[in-house]
Design an enzyme around this catalytic site. Structure first.
Site, mmCIF file in Angstrom:
data_model
loop_
_atom_site.group_PDB
_atom_site.id
_atom_site.type_symbol
_atom_site.label_atom_id
_atom_site.label_comp_id
_atom_site.label_asym_id
_atom_site.label_seq_id
_atom_site.Cartn_x
_atom_site.Cartn_y
_atom_site.Cartn_z
ATOM 1 C CB CYS A 228 -0.927 0.078 1.305
ATOM 2 S SG CYS A 228 -1.990 1.448 1.309
ATOM 3 C CG PHE B 88 10.710 -3.696 -17.283
ATOM 4 C CD1 PHE B 88 10.074 -4.801 -16.822
ATOM 5 C CD2 PHE B 88 9.815 -2.864 -17.872
ATOM 6 C CE1 PHE B 88 8.725 -5.120 -16.855
ATOM 7 C CE2 PHE B 88 8.513 -2.751 -17.776
ATOM 8 C CZ PHE B 88 7.992 -4.095 -17.338
ATOM 9 C CD GLU C 138 16.569 -11.893 -17.568
ATOM 10 O OE1 GLU C 138 16.156 -11.491 -18.892
ATOM 11 O OE2 GLU C 138 16.049 -12.899 -17.288
#
Length: 260
Positions: free
Chosen positions: A109, A250, A253
């Site tokens: 939250c 993101f 990798e």
């Protein structure tokens, strides 16, 4: 405060070979924060690094503006959880009475308990300036953050927050079952560092998605760049852009996307 081990219920994990092993589970409990005896917030958190959590939460919420204004923190056990009893100067107590925020915190939250959109707008921090990163800094930061998550490696389910130098090397890290709580702990731990450590240029790396609350807390702590392993929200992007904070998501990798 020493970080207690996560709970170990009587659970067995069955391996493909047929062997069994004990399974550890991350601890989550209600943590009440009071200021000069008045209840201010109840968060669901992992009961580790609680003094860092108290200081970081108070700074990120604007209860205090300097670490030295937190005069004392007392940890009090209760039947259902724990209380962090904060003591602040009288002038800070008066400001809190004018803008009292009741929130029943959840690990997922953000701005629970605000009474109006005007309250939301009033919480915006000052603009920040992004640091200049060295090549490969984001990828290195995420690798070192994963290595620093000791509790998560044991039981899973915990988020990590780290302060990293401009080359991506990890300087400080904290963990919690809630991503916002992990960042509060990091903010508090960093605020305790003596200069020049506390003023070292760098950025915040998180093992979670990028939300408005994380952007807000990062800016309140003076960080100019936030890097998260998962997706951002639209409000996180617009808030970061308005504050001049670089938002990367993101980050995994050896890839990363800049959203603001």
């Amino acid at each position: 405060m020493l970080s207690p081990a996560p709970a170990s219920p009587a659970l067995l994990r069955l391996r493909p070979t047929g062997a069994t092993a004990h399974e550890e589970v991350a601890v989550e409990m209600p943590i009440a924060l009071t200021v000069n005896g008045v209840s201010q917030a109840v968060m669901l958190a992992t009961p580790t690094d609680l003094e860092d959590f108290a200081l970081g939460f108070a700074l990120a919420e604007g209860w205090i503006v300097r670490a030295r204004e937190l005069l004392d923190v007392e940890t009090l056990p209760h039947g259902l959880g724990m209380e962090l009893a904060l003591r602040v100067p009288a002038e800070r107590e008066q400001r809190l009475k004018l803008r009292r925020r009741q929130l029943a915190g959840r690990t997922g939250c953000g701005l629970c308990g605000l009474e109006s959109l005007a309250d939301f707008a009033a919480l915006q921090p000052s603009p920040v300036q992004a640091p200049e990163l060295q090549p490969g800094a984001l990828a290195r930061a995420m690798r070192e953050l994963a290595q620093a998550q000791v509790l998560n490696a044991r039981c899973g389910g915990l988020h990590g927050a780290a302060w990293c130098a401009t080359d991506g090397s990890l300087r400080l890290a904290r963990e919690d079952i809630g991503r916002h709580n992990a960042l509060d702990k990091l903010i508090g731990a960093r605020a305790r560092l003596p200069s020049p450590g506390a003023s070292e240029a760098g950025f915040i790396a998180m093992s979670s998605r990028a939300t408005h609350e994380l952007v807000h807390k990062a800016a309140m702590a003076g960080a100019g760049l936030l890097a998260c392993v998962s997706a951002p929200s639209s409000l996180a992007i617009s808030t970061a852009a308005g504050l001049g904070l670089q938002l990367w998501a993101f980050v995994r990798e050896d890839r990363a996307t800049r959203y603001a």
